[in-house]
Design a protein around this motif. Sequence first.
Motif, PDB file in Angstrom:
ATOM      1  N   THR B  31      42.604  32.501  37.023  1.00 35.95           N
ATOM      2  CA  THR B  31      42.770  33.883  36.564  1.00 35.95           C
ATOM      3  C   THR B  31      43.077  34.802  37.737  1.00 35.95           C
ATOM      4  O   THR B  31      42.424  34.744  38.777  1.00 35.95           O
ATOM      5  N   TYR B  33      44.096  38.953  38.667  1.00 35.80           N
ATOM      6  CA  TYR B  33      44.039  40.329  38.181  1.00 35.80           C
ATOM      7  C   TYR B  33      44.751  41.256  39.171  1.00 35.80           C
ATOM      8  O   TYR B  33      44.625  41.104  40.385  1.00 35.80           O
ATOM      9  N   LEU B  45      42.079  48.009  35.480  1.00 36.96           N
ATOM     10  CA  LEU B  45      42.908  46.827  35.289  1.00 36.96           C
ATOM     11  C   LEU B  45      44.319  47.200  34.875  1.00 36.96           C
ATOM     12  O   LEU B  45      44.528  47.985  33.947  1.00 36.96           O
ATOM     13  N   GLN B  48      46.216  41.085  33.669  1.00 39.61           N
ATOM     14  CA  GLN B  48      45.403  39.888  33.883  1.00 39.61           C
ATOM     15  C   GLN B  48      46.211  38.678  33.478  1.00 39.61           C
ATOM     16  O   GLN B  48      46.787  38.646  32.387  1.00 39.61           O
ATOM     17  N   VAL B  55      47.385  37.676  29.937  1.00 42.44           N
ATOM     18  CA  VAL B  55      46.295  37.782  28.979  1.00 42.44           C
ATOM     19  C   VAL B  55      46.141  39.211  28.491  1.00 42.44           C
ATOM     20  O   VAL B  55      45.890  39.458  27.310  1.00 42.44           O
ATOM     21  N   GLY B  99      35.916  31.490  31.968  1.00 40.23           N
ATOM     22  CA  GLY B  99      35.718  32.275  30.766  1.00 40.23           C
ATOM     23  C   GLY B  99      34.254  32.473  30.428  1.00 40.23           C
ATOM     24  O   GLY B  99      33.376  32.180  31.222  1.00 40.23           O
ATOM     25  N   GLY B 100      33.980  32.999  29.260  1.00 42.44           N
ATOM     26  CA  GLY B 100      32.606  33.193  28.817  1.00 42.44           C
ATOM     27  C   GLY B 100      31.920  34.384  29.421  1.00 42.44           C
ATOM     28  O   GLY B 100      30.760  34.640  29.138  1.00 42.44           O
ATOM     29  N   GLY B 101      32.597  35.119  30.304  1.00 45.32           N
ATOM     30  CA  GLY B 101      32.026  36.337  30.865  1.00 45.32           C
ATOM     31  C   GLY B 101      31.139  36.128  32.070  1.00 45.32           C
ATOM     32  O   GLY B 101      30.559  37.078  32.588  1.00 45.32           O
ATOM     33  N   THR B 102      31.008  34.903  32.558  1.00 47.45           N
ATOM     34  CA  THR B 102      30.129  34.663  33.715  1.00 47.45           C
ATOM     35  C   THR B 102      30.917  34.329  34.981  1.00 47.45           C
ATOM     36  O   THR B 102      30.343  33.933  35.979  1.00 47.45           O
ATOM     37  N   ASP B 103      32.248  34.484  34.902  1.00 43.49           N
ATOM     38  CA  ASP B 103      33.060  34.287  36.101  1.00 43.49           C
ATOM     39  C   ASP B 103      32.738  35.343  37.135  1.00 43.49           C
ATOM     40  O   ASP B 103      32.199  36.402  36.823  1.00 43.49           O
ATOM     41  N   THR B 104      33.118  35.077  38.363  1.00 48.08           N
ATOM     42  CA  THR B 104      32.991  36.057  39.438  1.00 48.08           C
ATOM     43  C   THR B 104      34.372  36.323  40.011  1.00 48.08           C
ATOM     44  O   THR B 104      35.110  35.383  40.291  1.00 48.08           O
ATOM     45  N   GLN B 105      34.694  37.595  40.175  1.00 56.88           N
ATOM     46  CA  GLN B 105      35.960  37.979  40.775  1.00 56.88           C
ATOM     47  C   GLN B 105      35.817  38.126  42.282  1.00 56.88           C
ATOM     48  O   GLN B 105      34.812  38.651  42.757  1.00 56.88           O
ATOM     49  N   TYR B 106      36.863  37.712  42.987  1.00 59.56           N
ATOM     50  CA  TYR B 106      36.942  37.919  44.431  1.00 59.56           C
ATOM     51  C   TYR B 106      38.200  38.722  44.708  1.00 59.56           C
ATOM     52  O   TYR B 106      39.272  38.392  44.212  1.00 59.56           O
ATOM     53  N   PHE B 107      38.046  39.773  45.518  1.00 60.32           N
ATOM     54  CA  PHE B 107      39.134  40.699  45.758  1.00 60.32           C
ATOM     55  C   PHE B 107      39.824  40.442  47.088  1.00 60.32           C
ATOM     56  O   PHE B 107      39.199  40.013  48.062  1.00 60.32           O
ATOM     57  N   GLY B 108      41.097  40.774  47.111  1.00 61.35           N
ATOM     58  CA  GLY B 108      41.835  40.826  48.349  1.00 61.35           C
ATOM     59  C   GLY B 108      41.614  42.156  49.047  1.00 61.35           C
ATOM     60  O   GLY B 108      40.914  43.025  48.523  1.00 61.35           O
TER      61      GLY B 108
END
Lengths: 110, 116
Positions: B31, B33, B45, B48, B55, B99-108
Amino acid sequence: TQLLEQSPQFLSIQEGENLTVYCNSSSVFSSLQWYRQEPGEGPVLLVTVVTGGEVKKLKRLTFQFGDARKDSSLHITAAQPGDTGLYLCAGGESWGKFQFGAGTQVVVTP
Amino acid sequence: EAEVAQSPRYKITEKSQAVAFWCDPISGHATLYWYRQILGQGPELLVQFQDESVVDDSQLPKDRFSAERLKGVDSTLKIQPAELGDSAMYLCASSLGAGGGTDTQYFGPGTRLTVL
C-alpha cells in the motif's frame, strides 16, 4: 468519515515539565498511531497501539489507547527541547485507511 | 533500516507549470499513500494505491492532479498546471497492506512545493 480531534492545538512548556496531548473520536478505530514531525520533515512513527486499554512506554513517553478504542493520550515526562515538534495521531480504519488529527504543536524551551 | 524515499525534497515552480514528485516505498509494502499537508495541519489523503490499483482517489483534484504506480512499486504524483494554492508539503507513505486497520504507515521526508 471518522474524525479525530486533537487537543490542545498548541502547548508551550519549560524544560523539565510534564505534558499530555489528547486524541479523541466518537468512533472506534482498529489501531492508533502517534507521530512526531519536525519542520520540513515527514512524520516519524512513535508508536502503534491496537488493543483497548493498552499502555506503551517509550523512554519518557507514555501512550494509552482508550478501553473503547475511541481515544488516546500521549504523556511526556520531564520534557526536553528535543521533544519539540508537531504531534499527530492517526486512527486506522478498514482497508488500510487512516484518519489524521490536526496535530498538537509542542514547544519546549530550555 | 528501510525507509520511504522521495524526490525532490524541495521544488519551486511558477504557476501554470507542470511538476512531478517521485516516491519509492519500503520494499514489500503493497500500500502506497500520497498526502498533502498544509503547514501546521494534519496530512490529507490524496490517493491510496494497493499494488498498482487505486483504492481511493476521492480527494484528488483530478482536473490537475494525476498519480500512477505502474508496476506496483514506485509512484509518481503530477500536477499540471500548478496553482498558487498547491503550495504545501507532499508526503508519501507506505504500509504492508495487510488491511484490517492495524497496519502501520511509514512516511518519507516529503517534498516541499512552492508555487510562485
